[in-house]
Write a protein that holds these residues in place. Structure first.
Motif, short mmCIF file in Angstrom:
data_model
loop_
_atom_site.label_atom_id
_atom_site.label_comp_id
_atom_site.label_asym_id
_atom_site.label_seq_id
_atom_site.Cartn_x
_atom_site.Cartn_y
_atom_site.Cartn_z
N GLY A 124 -3.49 -30.38 -2.12
CA GLY A 124 -3.84 -29.16 -1.43
C GLY A 124 -4.61 -29.54 -0.10
O GLY A 124 -4.91 -30.87 0.24
N HIS A 125 -5.24 -28.55 0.59
CA HIS A 125 -5.78 -28.60 1.66
C HIS A 125 -7.23 -28.21 1.59
O HIS A 125 -7.37 -26.89 1.53
CB HIS A 125 -5.01 -28.06 3.01
CG HIS A 125 -5.70 -28.42 4.21
ND1 HIS A 125 -5.09 -28.59 5.38
CD2 HIS A 125 -7.02 -28.63 4.73
CE1 HIS A 125 -5.70 -28.87 6.63
NE2 HIS A 125 -6.99 -28.90 6.12
N VAL A 183 -3.66 -22.25 12.01
CA VAL A 183 -4.56 -21.51 11.22
C VAL A 183 -5.17 -20.30 11.91
O VAL A 183 -5.68 -20.51 13.14
CB VAL A 183 -5.56 -22.48 10.56
CG1 VAL A 183 -6.52 -21.53 9.53
CG2 VAL A 183 -5.10 -23.70 9.68
N ASP A 220 -9.97 -26.80 2.46
CA ASP A 220 -10.68 -25.86 3.59
C ASP A 220 -10.56 -24.58 3.19
O ASP A 220 -9.63 -23.87 3.17
CB ASP A 220 -9.76 -26.12 4.91
CG ASP A 220 -10.49 -25.79 6.22
OD1 ASP A 220 -11.63 -25.23 6.09
OD2 ASP A 220 -9.95 -25.93 7.32
N THR A 262 -6.10 -19.31 5.16
CA THR A 262 -4.77 -19.96 5.07
C THR A 262 -4.68 -21.20 4.00
O THR A 262 -3.78 -20.91 3.09
CB THR A 262 -4.63 -20.69 6.59
OG1 THR A 262 -4.41 -19.76 7.39
CG2 THR A 262 -3.25 -21.47 6.37
N TYR A 263 -5.77 -21.94 3.73
CA TYR A 263 -5.73 -22.89 2.73
C TYR A 263 -6.30 -22.48 1.71
O TYR A 263 -5.98 -23.49 0.48
CB TYR A 263 -6.33 -24.32 3.54
CG TYR A 263 -5.63 -24.67 4.58
CD1 TYR A 263 -4.24 -24.96 4.50
CD2 TYR A 263 -6.43 -25.07 5.82
CE1 TYR A 263 -3.56 -25.40 5.53
CE2 TYR A 263 -5.82 -25.35 6.90
CZ TYR A 263 -4.30 -25.72 6.71
OH TYR A 263 -3.68 -26.37 7.88
#
Length: 560
Positions: free
Chosen positions: A253-254, A558, A256, A260-261
């Motif tokens: 994953g990201h 984003v 953040d 969005t993340y």
């Protein structure tokens, strides 16, 4: 008997090791180049004010890919440079705010943090190294520039060839001339939070029948900390936390914490109608607060924490000395400061600017719109601190009849008005294209008739009259240092504004950040959708900067 003599290794200098606002960030293959990581570690040690000899350094990070190998390199180079002691988090796991706390609590010389914060991790993703000072905060520009200058001319680095340190084993040991102490990095930090907040009130609140809690660690460093706080201290079930096992690639994953993340959190919170949801990032210094149907912008978050500070024992005892925000962050915090008669500051993006004010005793609570919030308890932004602060405030508000996150937001808007705020991120934009966007705005600003002109949105009859433009410059009130070119801004007569700046937190290309802000005292707008409320202003900002034309990006990566 082993030979622990110092070995001098010949090397070649790299010209791309300038640390940004949060250290040096590059892709893992770059750090894996022969001598690359060793050069930068040597450059850090050689640039420590007073020198590395007999120093004590705290070492750890977010556990991202390549961290274990780099810690072993740091051990050997530290030994070669006369460092006296390294304090290392077990398995290398050490959140950024917890490192700051440990440096301050131990009166250490500083710390080396292995993190690229909220950026993805993995064999071809991001890695980072940064140095923190004896106050626990990021190195100031004078030190990061010294590191960079050293890195450009380095010809050799020193090390002692040592057996690999077992980072899973707690306790002190000697590794050649170096003392190594592997510590549980979670317990001291959680104990510190218990001194700051009213855990009894929080525990009572989270066990209320109408309250449900979910924390998402995004497979970053805060997972073990969150388990200790939510499960062990507050007595919540294991189901109150998710993604709390640190992973070298953040489980693909990201890490953040934004809409969005952090979709893994948003989805469950909405499906299960969770009262209080929260997430933190890869290294633990950022946060997102999100309840069913109620997202808290970071700008509103720091303003509400400041407004309710007197219900938090730490501030009830010590008071609030001052408030501060980064320049792109909305002006919501300013209104709280004015109402309370408290000094407030607008600083460039970068947590180090808050540190000077804190060390001078002029700042207690601060925040950045990039999901960073904190106080003078440490010298880094602190995701878990902000999350527990919100729980403390919600417990107090609950006792006053204000229910949940949405109730707290509406209560705040009725007192202060609502600041609509959003950030558009355009990530990994071609650097030349990003530069054209900046030049476009600079050219507009240079026009003698731009200030006073009206800029109109194409999809509506809304127009905004330009009141002021500029490129933000900050003179530090403590050390008088001047930071220029910190972000282009256009302020309109109705108080609305937009800001454009290039971010230094990426490892490739350029990231353009566009910030838009509108203030309203119309109660009919308090529950309006943020993007709908800002639509005309966003159109004007894109039209003025010609961002789409120059970059080819019709949509941001984003939106927050």
């Amino acid at each position: 008997m082993p030979d622990y003599s110092v070995k001098t290794v010949q090397t070649k200098a790299f010209q791309d090791q300038r640390p940004g606002t949060s250290g040096l960030r590059k892709r893992v293959p770059v750090f894996k180049q022969e001598h690359y990581t060793e050069n930068f570690v040597q450059s850090i040690l050689s640039s420590i004010p007073g020198g590395p000899e007999k120093s004590t350094l705290v070492v750890g990070g977010d556990g991202r890919y390549y961290s274990p190998e780099v810690i072993q390199k740091i051990v050997q180079i530290a030994a070669g440079n006369g460092v006296s002691k390294l304090i290392i988090g077990r398995d290398g796991i050490f959140s950024t705010p917890a490192v700051s706390h440990e440096i301050r609590a131990r009166k250490a010389t500083g710390g080396i943090l292995l993190t690229a914060s909220h950026n993805p991790g993995g064999p071809n993703a991001d890695f980072g190294i940064k140095y923190n000072m004896d106050n626990g905060g990021p190195a100031p520009e004078s030190v990061t520039e010294a590191i960079f200058e050293f890195s450009k001319t380095i010809k050799e680095y020193k090390l002692v060839e040592l057996p690999e340190v077992d980072l899973s084993k707690l306790g002190s040991s000697k590794s050649g001339p170096l003392e190594i102490e592997v510590i549980d990095a979670i317990k001291p930090y959680v104990a510190f939070l218990k001194e700051i907040f009213d855990f009894d009130a929080i525990k009572s609140y989270v066990h209320s029948p109408e309250v449900s809690v979910l924390f998402d660690g995004l497979s970053g460093v805060t997972g073990p900390y969150a388990r200790d706080i939510f499960v062990n201290e507050l007595g919540l079930p294991e189901s109150s936390i998710q993604n709390c096992e640190p992973s070298p690639d953040f489980n693909g994953g990201h890490p953040d914490p934004n809409l969005t993340y952090a979709h893994s959190l948003v989805q469950v919170v909405e499906e299960k109608k969770i009262t209080f949801g929260a997430a933190s990032d890869g290294d633990g210094d950022r946060n997102m607060i999100y309840g069913a149907g109620a997202f808290v912008t970071p700008s509103d978050s720091v303003a509400i924490i400041a407004d309710w500070a007197d219900c938090i024992p730490y501030f009830k005892k010590g008071g609030v000395k001052g408030l501060a925000r980064s320049m792109p962050t909305s002006t919501a915090l300013d209104r709280v400061a004015k109402a309370k008669g408290v000094e407030h500051f607008e600083v460039p993006t970068g947590w180090k600017f808050f540190g000077n004010l804190m060390d001078a005793g002029r700042l207690s609570i601060c925040g950045e719109e990039s999901f960073g919030t904190g106080s003078d308890h440490v010298r880094e932004k602190d995701g878990l601190w902000a999350i527990v602060a919100w729980l403390n405030i919600l417990a107090s508000a609950h006792d006053k009849g204000i229910k949940g996150i949405k109730g707290l937001l509406l209560d705040h808007y009725k007192k202060y008005g609502r600041t609509f705020f959003s950030r558009y991120d355009y990530e990994e934009v071609d650097s030349d294209a990003a530069a054209k966007v900046i030049k476009e705005l600079e050219s507009a600003f240079a026009s003698s008739d731009f200030v006073g002109s009206s800029l109109s949105a194409t999809s509506s009859s809304t127009s905004f009259k330009v009141a002021e433009t500029g490129n933000f410059t900050y003179t530090d009130p403590i050390d008088k240092s001047v930071s220029k070119n910190q972000g282009l801004y256009v302020t309109f007569e109705d108080g609305s504004r937009f800001v454009v700046r290039l971010s230094g937190t990426g490892s490739q290309g350029a990231t353009i950040r566009l910030y838009v802000e509108k203030y309203s005292k119309d109660e009919a707008e308090y529950e309006r959708d943020t993007q709908e409320g800002l639509k005309p202003l966003i159109e004007v900002a894109l039209k003025t900067s010609k961002l789409v034309e120059h970059t080819g990006r019709k949509e941001p990566t984003v939106i927050t």
